[in-house]
Motif scaffolding. Sequence first.
Motif, PDB file in Angstrom:
ATOM      1  N   ARG A   1      34.253  45.724  37.904  1.00  0.00           N
ATOM      2  CA  ARG A   1      34.559  44.457  38.214  1.00  0.00           C
ATOM      3  C   ARG A   1      35.421  43.654  37.149  1.00  0.00           C
ATOM      4  O   ARG A   1      36.377  43.130  37.543  1.00  0.00           O
ATOM      5  CB  ARG A   1      33.208  43.794  38.598  1.00  0.00           C
ATOM      6  N   ASP A   2      34.904  44.066  35.739  1.00  0.00           N
ATOM      7  CA  ASP A   2      35.450  43.330  34.785  1.00  0.00           C
ATOM      8  C   ASP A   2      36.237  42.090  35.092  1.00  0.00           C
ATOM      9  O   ASP A   2      35.698  41.093  35.601  1.00  0.00           O
ATOM     10  CB  ASP A   2      36.118  44.280  33.905  1.00  0.00           C
ATOM     11  N   SER A   3      37.402  41.801  34.801  1.00  0.00           N
ATOM     12  CA  SER A   3      38.111  40.784  34.823  1.00  0.00           C
ATOM     13  C   SER A   3      38.707  40.406  36.073  1.00  0.00           C
ATOM     14  O   SER A   3      39.584  39.438  36.331  1.00  0.00           O
ATOM     15  CB  SER A   3      39.072  40.542  33.830  1.00  0.00           C
ATOM     16  N   LEU A   4      38.254  41.111  37.278  1.00  0.00           N
ATOM     17  CA  LEU A   4      38.982  41.022  38.384  1.00  0.00           C
ATOM     18  C   LEU A   4      38.885  39.566  39.078  1.00  0.00           C
ATOM     19  O   LEU A   4      39.734  39.159  39.522  1.00  0.00           O
ATOM     20  CB  LEU A   4      38.533  42.142  39.528  1.00  0.00           C
TER      21      LEU A   4
ATOM     22  N   ALA B   1      45.280  36.801  32.784  1.00  0.00           N
ATOM     23  CA  ALA B   1      44.098  37.546  33.389  1.00  0.00           C
ATOM     24  C   ALA B   1      44.507  38.936  33.323  1.00  0.00           C
ATOM     25  O   ALA B   1      43.478  39.963  33.270  1.00  0.00           O
ATOM     26  CB  ALA B   1      43.991  37.210  34.767  1.00  0.00           C
ATOM     27  N   SER B   2      45.756  39.390  33.855  1.00  0.00           N
ATOM     28  CA  SER B   2      45.988  40.906  33.917  1.00  0.00           C
ATOM     29  C   SER B   2      46.054  41.317  32.591  1.00  0.00           C
ATOM     30  O   SER B   2      45.856  42.657  32.450  1.00  0.00           O
ATOM     31  CB  SER B   2      47.600  40.893  34.599  1.00  0.00           C
ATOM     32  N   LEU B   3      46.759  40.591  31.519  1.00  0.00           N
ATOM     33  CA  LEU B   3      46.707  41.272  30.309  1.00  0.00           C
ATOM     34  C   LEU B   3      45.097  41.715  29.768  1.00  0.00           C
ATOM     35  O   LEU B   3      45.003  42.681  29.384  1.00  0.00           O
ATOM     36  CB  LEU B   3      47.154  40.122  29.216  1.00  0.00           C
ATOM     37  N   GLU B   4      44.322  40.898  30.154  1.00  0.00           N
ATOM     38  CA  GLU B   4      43.046  41.208  29.871  1.00  0.00           C
ATOM     39  C   GLU B   4      42.319  42.459  30.515  1.00  0.00           C
ATOM     40  O   GLU B   4      41.486  43.303  29.966  1.00  0.00           O
ATOM     41  CB  GLU B   4      42.114  39.696  30.148  1.00  0.00           C
ATOM     42  N   HIS B   5      42.773  42.388  31.740  1.00  0.00           N
ATOM     43  CA  HIS B   5      42.599  43.572  32.569  1.00  0.00           C
ATOM     44  C   HIS B   5      42.840  44.983  32.164  1.00  0.00           C
ATOM     45  O   HIS B   5      42.285  45.947  32.084  1.00  0.00           O
ATOM     46  CB  HIS B   5      42.948  43.270  34.023  1.00  0.00           C
ATOM     47  N   GLY B   6      44.288  44.923  31.664  1.00  0.00           N
ATOM     48  CA  GLY B   6      44.764  46.081  31.001  1.00  0.00           C
ATOM     49  C   GLY B   6      44.194  46.560  29.900  1.00  0.00           C
ATOM     50  O   GLY B   6      43.884  47.595  29.616  1.00  0.00           O
TER      51      GLY B   6
ATOM     52  N   VAL C   1      52.819  38.344  43.056  1.00  0.00           N
ATOM     53  CA  VAL C   1      51.970  38.006  42.005  1.00  0.00           C
ATOM     54  C   VAL C   1      51.182  39.546  41.661  1.00  0.00           C
ATOM     55  O   VAL C   1      50.997  39.709  40.425  1.00  0.00           O
ATOM     56  CB  VAL C   1      50.842  36.875  42.537  1.00  0.00           C
ATOM     57  N   ILE C   2      50.820  40.240  42.563  1.00  0.00           N
ATOM     58  CA  ILE C   2      50.227  41.709  42.368  1.00  0.00           C
ATOM     59  C   ILE C   2      51.161  42.318  41.524  1.00  0.00           C
ATOM     60  O   ILE C   2      50.727  43.154  40.457  1.00  0.00           O
ATOM     61  CB  ILE C   2      49.791  42.204  43.502  1.00  0.00           C
ATOM     62  N   ASP C   3      52.622  42.341  42.138  1.00  0.00           N
ATOM     63  CA  ASP C   3      53.407  43.186  41.018  1.00  0.00           C
ATOM     64  C   ASP C   3      53.559  42.649  39.727  1.00  0.00           C
ATOM     65  O   ASP C   3      53.410  43.830  38.708  1.00  0.00           O
ATOM     66  CB  ASP C   3      55.061  42.958  41.685  1.00  0.00           C
ATOM     67  N   GLU C   4      53.646  41.454  39.452  1.00  0.00           N
ATOM     68  CA  GLU C   4      53.601  40.797  38.135  1.00  0.00           C
ATOM     69  C   GLU C   4      52.340  41.185  37.460  1.00  0.00           C
ATOM     70  O   GLU C   4      52.312  41.577  36.224  1.00  0.00           O
ATOM     71  CB  GLU C   4      53.419  39.327  38.236  1.00  0.00           C
ATOM     72  N   ALA C   5      51.016  41.272  38.057  1.00  0.00           N
ATOM     73  CA  ALA C   5      49.813  41.402  37.419  1.00  0.00           C
ATOM     74  C   ALA C   5      49.784  42.941  37.111  1.00  0.00           C
ATOM     75  O   ALA C   5      49.378  43.151  36.044  1.00  0.00           O
ATOM     76  CB  ALA C   5      48.678  41.326  38.462  1.00  0.00           C
ATOM     77  N   ILE C   6      50.321  43.900  37.825  1.00  0.00           N
ATOM     78  CA  ILE C   6      50.489  45.169  37.521  1.00  0.00           C
ATOM     79  C   ILE C   6      51.172  45.489  36.234  1.00  0.00           C
ATOM     80  O   ILE C   6      51.055  45.936  35.296  1.00  0.00           O
ATOM     81  CB  ILE C   6      51.278  46.202  38.730  1.00  0.00           C
ATOM     82  N   ALA C   7      52.416  44.763  36.122  1.00  0.00           N
ATOM     83  CA  ALA C   7      53.528  44.986  34.876  1.00  0.00           C
ATOM     84  C   ALA C   7      52.466  44.408  33.910  1.00  0.00           C
ATOM     85  O   ALA C   7      52.657  45.084  32.765  1.00  0.00           O
ATOM     86  CB  ALA C   7      54.618  44.329  35.424  1.00  0.00           C
TER      87      ALA C   7
END
Length: 407
Positions: free
Chosen positions: A40-43, A68-73, A123-129
């Motif tokens: 689940r982490d930073s989702l 948030a996505s940087l943290e997730h990665g 936003v999801i594309d940005e999150a993935i990148a």
Amino acid sequence: MDFSQTLIEKNDAIIDRWVEAVYQDQQIEATQELTFKAVRDSLPRVLNALATVLSESAKSDLQTVVDASLEHGRIRAEQGFEPAEIAREYRLLRFVIFSLLEEDLIQASPVEMLRAVRLIDTVIDEAIARCFSSYTYGRLEEVKQLQNQLRLTNQELTRLVRASKDSLSHLAHELKTPLTSIIGYADLFLRQHRQQQPEIKDSHQNLESIERVLKSGRLILHLINDTLEISRYDAGTMRLQPTLSNVRGLINSVVEIVEPLARAKELALIVNCESAPDQVITDPLRFQQILTNLLSNAIRYTESGSVTLDCWQVSQQQWVISVTDTGIGIPLDAQTEIFQPYFRAVTEQKDLGSDGTGLGLAIVSRLVQLMQGEIKVVSQPGEGSTFTVLLPLEAIAHENNQVNGRK
Ligand code: ADP
């Protein structure tokens, strides 16, 4: 229509469904050893950021998604996810979000619906990148650490080459393939990285190259370290450091390490220690090295059934550990050879696994000898094997040239 509100309301449902989908996905293997909380982490942060961007009032606030996505990665890099697995988990996230918002989207006007779909996609594309870029950073840090470790072990290796020992030519041969791969992929990665425009995101291919570098690097380290162990023993400089040790404590810490490996293959890991001595005088690290090798071999060469560890005291002077598996077994003619360095009894690639070096048992038998113990194997091809190690209750610290009777 305010989809951001709907997203916030369905936050928990999205997370639950997504974590479930990630767990169920056969192609995401990294989750096998992770808890619900870890996956689940930073989702929730990523989803909240998504909701913020969707709300009319904060149209351009992509920064929260970025953070948030940087943290997730970063977390995924630490958890050992492959790049393809991260891409897959985001694909699942997209799918879960759209399936839970479907009813609301259908009720909106076409303009509202298009806007929401486009925004969610962007936003999801940005999150993935972003996730990939911090993942890459994490992996690069690991490559750097590995490089340092390789440099240090290389120094020790060079020192040993000067003292020259028989197994070194074999080692050089074994090192060639992974080393060529490390150099090739590292080169490719760096060249591509240099050519990239700053706005072009790290591609899948780049990330896979880093993964290969890391995999080969780890294999080399494993091989070099194992060979150094053998060389140290053969040079007569290995010395035990016996201390009064708690047997169950030592066994439990090894079992905890190998337990995820057994679980990943759905093998039962059974431990019978009721008759074990409470305390013995042994070198705790060396004892754990013996047990880890035997248990990980038992798991590696067993596809179904169980791995059983028994431990008991045989007399006032000796105790025994034995590891029994229901695996592929060892042909009779190979049973004495398996303790020789680099010997591998199995020929099929699927049985060999990718992390074996053919040195584990050679090290185990040397350590057992150093402890003035005995190791035996009983095995039936197709049925399984039992490795039994007899050890003194009080190990004595002398150098192994005295054990071998060498000068
Ligand atoms: P490896 O890194 O190849 O596992 P080891 O020295 O630990 O090296 O083992 C040498 C060989 O002995 C292995 O390649 C395998 O053929 C055989 N072997 C060791 N343990 C087992 C086991 N529990 N069941 C079947 N074969 C085993």
